[in-house]
Design an enzyme around this catalytic site. Sequence first.
Site, PDB file in Angstrom:
ATOM      1  N   LYS A  74      -3.999   8.102   5.676  1.00 17.73           N
ATOM      2  CA  LYS A  74      -5.121   9.031   5.625  1.00 17.73           C
ATOM      3  C   LYS A  74      -5.624   9.345   7.028  1.00 17.73           C
ATOM      4  O   LYS A  74      -5.928   8.443   7.816  1.00 17.73           O
ATOM      5  CB  LYS A  74      -6.241   8.424   4.782  1.00 17.73           C
ATOM      6  CG  LYS A  74      -7.419   9.342   4.489  1.00 17.73           C
ATOM      7  CD  LYS A  74      -8.392   8.623   3.563  1.00 17.73           C
ATOM      8  CE  LYS A  74      -9.546   9.513   3.114  1.00 17.73           C
ATOM      9  NZ  LYS A  74     -10.460   8.777   2.196  1.00 17.73           N
ATOM     10  N   GLU A  82      -6.005   7.243  -5.058  1.00 16.34           N
ATOM     11  CA  GLU A  82      -6.210   6.600  -3.762  1.00 16.34           C
ATOM     12  C   GLU A  82      -6.481   5.106  -3.954  1.00 16.34           C
ATOM     13  O   GLU A  82      -7.263   4.711  -4.816  1.00 16.34           O
ATOM     14  CB  GLU A  82      -7.398   7.268  -3.070  1.00 16.34           C
ATOM     15  CG  GLU A  82      -7.766   6.710  -1.706  1.00 16.34           C
ATOM     16  CD  GLU A  82      -8.934   7.455  -1.074  1.00 16.34           C
ATOM     17  OE1 GLU A  82      -9.127   7.307   0.142  1.00 16.34           O
ATOM     18  OE2 GLU A  82      -9.658   8.180  -1.798  1.00 16.34           O
ATOM     19  N   CYS A 112      -7.431  12.362  -0.491  1.00 14.10           N
ATOM     20  CA  CYS A 112      -8.858  12.554  -0.721  1.00 14.10           C
ATOM     21  C   CYS A 112      -9.511  13.538   0.268  1.00 14.10           C
ATOM     22  O   CYS A 112      -9.254  14.730   0.221  1.00 14.10           O
ATOM     23  CB  CYS A 112      -9.550  11.200  -0.710  1.00 14.10           C
ATOM     24  SG  CYS A 112     -11.204  11.196  -1.450  1.00 14.10           S
TER      25      CYS A 112
END
Length: 278
Positions: free
Chosen positions: A112, A43, A146
């Site tokens: 994300k 990330e 994540c």
Amino acid sequence: MTVTVSLFQGPELSGDVEANLAAIDAAAASASAAGASILVTPEMSVSGYDIGDLVRERAEPFDGPIFERIAAIARSRTVAIVYGYPESSGESVFNSVQVVDASGLSIARYRKTHLFGELDRTHFAPGPELLVQFDFGGLRCGLLTCYDVEFPETVRAQADAGTQWLIVPTGLMTPFEIIATHVVPTRAYESQLFITYVNRCGAEASLTYCGLTCAVAPDGTDIARADTHEQLLTVDLDPAELTRSRSVNTHLADRRHDLYRTVLDPTGSSRPEQETDR
């Protein structure tokens, strides 16, 4: 045919954009030498993650200078690259992942969707699209980032959409090692897909990253797992293994969709679509 994949847990010393690009280039060279056709990085691998207001300073459009540099590395090393960066779009900045193929073409972009605490919410807007997929090496691939993978709904949505290999760049920090060691293998097993979970390592500002990058098979077992330091893992993903696992672990096929559906009543609470006699 198997897909050979390299997972870069690094760089351990997160620096400026130039230093991070140099680390990705070196990892891409090693991945190519190991026979990998794709390199997955963590990330925010190009910019750094816990970098405060530098997020906005380093943010770029998806086709900006960072993309051009990654595309040049991909062409030079003849390997596809998955990388993380802060993406500017209008007034918003997204925590984004982009996939560039070995010819330097962008083949997928994901923003994300589930933001983790003030670390994310201070700097990023949430992505509006959960399902981003692309085909690679005979596998249908999906992208999450994540915190996204910690929600079972996100991974199940990927499986329902046909994802066979879920690629998850991450910035997991201590003391949340349980996500890498228990949650990710559980997600792979319950949704019957490969997961590559590629973490950062070292320390950055207030965070100490826990490493533990892993490739997990659909039966929940580790194909490979890193320790806590900079490391390049190279693994083979075999589509036949996915077929075998799904024939034995039939959770996806055995679900009772007729019992799961709910409707929203006027009070805003969920109730069964059909009520039983009282």
